[in-house]
Design an enzyme around this catalytic site. Structure first.
Site, short mmCIF file in Angstrom:
data_model
loop_
_atom_site.label_atom_id
_atom_site.label_comp_id
_atom_site.label_asym_id
_atom_site.label_seq_id
_atom_site.Cartn_x
_atom_site.Cartn_y
_atom_site.Cartn_z
N ARG A 199 36.54 14.57 -6.72
CA ARG A 199 35.76 15.34 -7.70
C ARG A 199 35.40 16.66 -7.04
O ARG A 199 35.14 16.71 -5.83
CB ARG A 199 34.50 14.59 -8.13
CG ARG A 199 33.66 15.34 -9.15
CD ARG A 199 32.63 14.45 -9.88
NE ARG A 199 31.61 13.87 -9.04
CZ ARG A 199 31.61 12.61 -8.61
NH1 ARG A 199 32.57 11.78 -8.98
NH2 ARG A 199 30.65 12.15 -7.84
N GLU A 234 32.59 19.80 -13.29
CA GLU A 234 32.88 18.76 -12.30
C GLU A 234 34.02 17.81 -12.70
O GLU A 234 33.81 16.61 -12.90
CB GLU A 234 31.62 17.94 -12.02
CG GLU A 234 30.85 17.46 -13.23
CD GLU A 234 29.65 16.59 -12.82
OE1 GLU A 234 29.87 15.62 -12.06
OE2 GLU A 234 28.53 16.87 -13.25
N ASP A 264 28.80 13.93 -3.13
CA ASP A 264 28.13 14.50 -4.30
C ASP A 264 26.65 14.53 -3.94
O ASP A 264 25.99 13.49 -3.93
CB ASP A 264 28.39 13.63 -5.53
CG ASP A 264 27.77 14.20 -6.80
OD1 ASP A 264 26.92 15.10 -6.71
OD2 ASP A 264 28.15 13.72 -7.90
N HIS A 281 34.82 10.42 -16.98
CA HIS A 281 33.52 11.04 -17.26
C HIS A 281 33.72 12.42 -17.87
O HIS A 281 34.83 12.93 -17.90
CB HIS A 281 32.64 11.09 -16.01
CG HIS A 281 33.22 11.86 -14.84
ND1 HIS A 281 33.21 13.24 -14.78
CD2 HIS A 281 33.81 11.44 -13.70
CE1 HIS A 281 33.76 13.62 -13.64
NE2 HIS A 281 34.15 12.56 -12.98
N GLU A 293 32.74 19.75 -7.88
CA GLU A 293 31.63 20.07 -8.79
C GLU A 293 30.91 21.33 -8.35
O GLU A 293 30.47 21.44 -7.20
CB GLU A 293 30.63 18.90 -8.82
CG GLU A 293 29.40 19.19 -9.65
CD GLU A 293 28.49 17.98 -9.80
OE1 GLU A 293 28.47 17.12 -8.91
OE2 GLU A 293 27.79 17.91 -10.84
N HIS A 344 20.33 15.98 -14.59
CA HIS A 344 20.92 15.94 -15.93
C HIS A 344 19.83 16.52 -16.84
O HIS A 344 18.98 15.81 -17.36
CB HIS A 344 21.29 14.52 -16.35
CG HIS A 344 22.48 13.99 -15.61
ND1 HIS A 344 23.05 12.77 -15.87
CD2 HIS A 344 23.22 14.52 -14.60
CE1 HIS A 344 24.08 12.58 -15.05
NE2 HIS A 344 24.20 13.62 -14.27
N TYR A 360 40.36 9.65 -10.28
CA TYR A 360 40.01 8.43 -9.52
C TYR A 360 41.15 7.43 -9.72
O TYR A 360 41.38 6.99 -10.84
CB TYR A 360 38.68 7.87 -10.02
CG TYR A 360 37.63 8.97 -10.14
CD1 TYR A 360 36.86 9.33 -9.05
CD2 TYR A 360 37.46 9.68 -11.34
CE1 TYR A 360 35.94 10.37 -9.14
CE2 TYR A 360 36.55 10.72 -11.44
CZ TYR A 360 35.79 11.06 -10.34
OH TYR A 360 34.89 12.10 -10.43
N ASP A 402 0.81 -1.23 0.00
CA ASP A 402 0.00 0.00 0.00
C ASP A 402 0.84 1.27 0.00
O ASP A 402 0.33 2.36 0.26
CB ASP A 402 -0.89 0.02 1.25
CG ASP A 402 -1.93 -1.08 1.19
OD1 ASP A 402 -2.29 -1.49 0.08
OD2 ASP A 402 -2.38 -1.53 2.26
N ASP A 433 23.55 20.56 -7.66
CA ASP A 433 24.41 19.37 -7.86
C ASP A 433 25.84 19.76 -7.50
O ASP A 433 26.52 20.40 -8.30
CB ASP A 433 24.29 18.94 -9.33
CG ASP A 433 25.07 17.67 -9.64
OD1 ASP A 433 25.61 17.05 -8.71
OD2 ASP A 433 25.14 17.31 -10.83
N HIS A 474 29.14 5.84 -9.13
CA HIS A 474 27.74 5.90 -8.71
C HIS A 474 27.52 5.26 -7.34
O HIS A 474 26.48 4.67 -7.07
CB HIS A 474 26.83 5.25 -9.77
CG HIS A 474 26.71 6.08 -11.01
ND1 HIS A 474 26.20 5.60 -12.19
CD2 HIS A 474 27.05 7.37 -11.25
CE1 HIS A 474 26.23 6.56 -13.11
NE2 HIS A 474 26.75 7.64 -12.56
N HIS A 481 27.32 18.83 -17.49
CA HIS A 481 26.00 18.50 -18.05
C HIS A 481 25.09 19.68 -17.75
O HIS A 481 25.37 20.48 -16.84
CB HIS A 481 25.45 17.19 -17.47
CG HIS A 481 25.38 17.15 -15.96
ND1 HIS A 481 24.38 17.77 -15.25
CD2 HIS A 481 26.20 16.59 -15.03
CE1 HIS A 481 24.57 17.56 -13.95
NE2 HIS A 481 25.68 16.87 -13.78
N1 GLY Z 1 25.25 13.97 -9.22
C1 GLY Z 1 25.12 13.60 -10.55
C2 GLY Z 1 26.16 14.17 -11.39
O1 GLY Z 1 27.07 14.79 -10.87
O2 GLY Z 1 26.12 14.12 -12.57
MN MN Z 2 26.77 16.63 -11.97
MN MN Z 3 27.00 15.58 -8.88
#
Ligand code: GLY
Ligand code: MN
Ligand code: MN
Length: 465
Positions: A433, A412, A264, A358, A435, A369, A416, A40, A275, A247, A362
């Protein structure tokens, strides 16, 4: 319903959209579906971003129909005293036109009966392609009902077009209201990062067992304390080697003295995401190798920020980042010039990829995103081909998007370092990272997330506090 924006703002967006549908066009935009979590209990409902962009309406089970002549019709849950006791107040179709500045509103259970009528004698149906499970078959049913009446002289729409195209372009450039909301979201998230950093150092100083979830709790506290509805995405709180898992989610791993922590996390406020990533020493003091790599990532971010301004390309910040990282990886000994050549060779052969896999940016907006083409629409036919040096695949490149004031993107860069032969052990398991969120301006960009600092000295100082 979000009270922040006046209904006139949404009406103006609908009018702008209507002008792009053509006189025979009509657009159908459902809000998001509700999803059961178990038995439920549903997942927390979150409206569809396109729907919200055009209405500011946050109730589930709602649809918007915009006609090319500018008429907008809402379908929403009808008032129902018994259901409202369980699920909360509903606006209802009687109050919706005045409250939302629409021409008409009807109960959502009349959708199947009314939609064929609205589609009659139109030439083009617009809807967001491949975004709402079941929408295409629902539309087919309505079109079938229109076709059944062609022998009475009714005209059935003969083409379907993807509404994502015009809506994505509109959403890509943020208006003043959107920018203000995003600034507020980023400020809340920045304070949340500071709170998490300080908790980490304080708990370690007190000799306590610090876990990733302790810092996640600080983030959530600060988000909700300032009116954010929820995190904009699953928060990453990654201790030590976990930072090398892109991730990773906030889990239960211990945060140890001497390790770095990568967070993050960003809140969503009134429909808009923030973000932010910060990487900091759990105990408040960077070690030598940690500081070396951190300062390299920061220098690469500074180069990207300097490359972000109206008239530049979306890819420019990424290329600026990669140039700094390529030279830096050689300088610190993570890459060996005898094996990989010069920095230019590192860039051409993508030898940096094991450490930076990466992209740098974005779009950011309602969705973390966010929507919007990454290719410059005026140059979409200019195709060049190249071979990817790592995969050998043939890649088609089109000129990347020219940045305009009001576009919002993240910046960002990261590094790594996993344990591997030839990689100096002093750098093993360091993941970094940094960002920030940037609004493009005529002369550069406004970093709206710098309420939490990035400089080594400033991070160390606030963690001593
Ligand atoms: N937190 C998602 C990204 O940095 O793209
Ligand atoms: Mn991001
Ligand atoms: Mn992020």
């Amino acid at each position: 319903m979000d009270q922040q924006a006046p209904s006139a703002l949404y009406a103006a967006r609908r009018a702008q959209l209507a002008s792009q549908l053509g006189p025979g066009g009509i657009a159908i935009i459902p809000t998001a579906l509700e999803h059961p979590r178990n038995r439920d209990s549903d997942f927390l409902f979150r409206h569809d971003s396109y729907f919200y962009y055009l209405t500011g309406f946050t109730e589930p089970q709602a649809w918007l129909v915009v006609a090319g002549d500018g008429e907008s019709t809402l379908f929403c849950n009808p008032k129902d005293a018994e259901r409202e006791v369980w699920d909360g107040l509903r606006l209802g179709p009687e109050a919706a036109p005045d409250a939302l500045g629409l021409q008409a509103a009807h109960p959502v259970n009349e959708l199947d009966q009314r939609l064929p009528k609205l589609l009659e004698n139109r030439s083009v149906v617009w809807y967001p392609f491949a975004t709402h499970p079941g929408l295409e078959s629902r539309l087919n049913g309505w079109l079938g009902a229109v076709r059944a009446r062609v022998r009475y002289g009714v005209i059935c729409p003969e083409s379907q077009r993807d509404l994502c195209g015009p809506l994505d372009e509109m959403r890509l450039v943020k208006d003043r209201h959107e920018q203000d909301t995003m600034r507020r979201a980023a400020q809340i998230s920045a304070r949340a990062h500071i709170r998490a950093m300080q908790r980490s150092a304080a708990m370690l100083r007190a000799g306590q067992d610090v876990r990733e979830y302790h810092l996640d709790a600080e983030l959530l506290h600060e988000f909700r304390q300032h009116g954010s509805q929820y995190p904009a995405y699953g928060s990453i709180v990654a201790a030590g080697a976990n930072a090398c898992i892109l991730h990773y989610r906030a889990d239960a791993a211990p945060i140890r003295d001497g390790e770095l922590v990568l967070i993050d996390a960003g809140c969503e406020l009134d429909g808009y995401a923030s973000d932010i990533t910060r990487t900091f020493p759990a105990n408040g003091r960077f070690s030598g190798p940690q500081r070396t790599l951190y300062e390299l990532v920061l220098a690469s971010q500074e180069a990207a920020v300097a490359a972000t301004r109206a008239g530049a390309r979306f890819n420019d910040p990424h290329e600026a980042t990669v140039a700094v990282l390529a030279q830096g990886l050689l300088d610190v000994g993570l890459l060996d010039t005898n094996k990989v050549g010069s920095a230019q060779d590192v860039i051409a052969n993508r030898s940096y990829f094991p450490f930076y896999m990466h992209r740098t940016s974005h779009w950011l907006g309602m969705d973390v995103h966010d929507c919007g083409s990454y290719v410059e629409p005026t140059q979409i036919g200019q195709i060049s081909t190249r071979k990817d040096p790592l995969s050998g695949e043939t890649i088609q490149d089109r000129p990347s998007r020219i940045l305009r004031p009001g576009m919002v993107l993240t910046i960002e860069p990261g590094l790594y370092v996993r344990p591997a032969d030839g990689v100096p052990p002093a750098f093993w398991n360091i993941g970094i990272r940094i960002e920030d969120d940037a609004i493009v301006t005529d002369t550069g960009c406004e970093l709206i997330s710098r309420g939490v600092p990035v400089a080594v000295d400033e991070i160390e100082a606030l963690m001593r506090a």
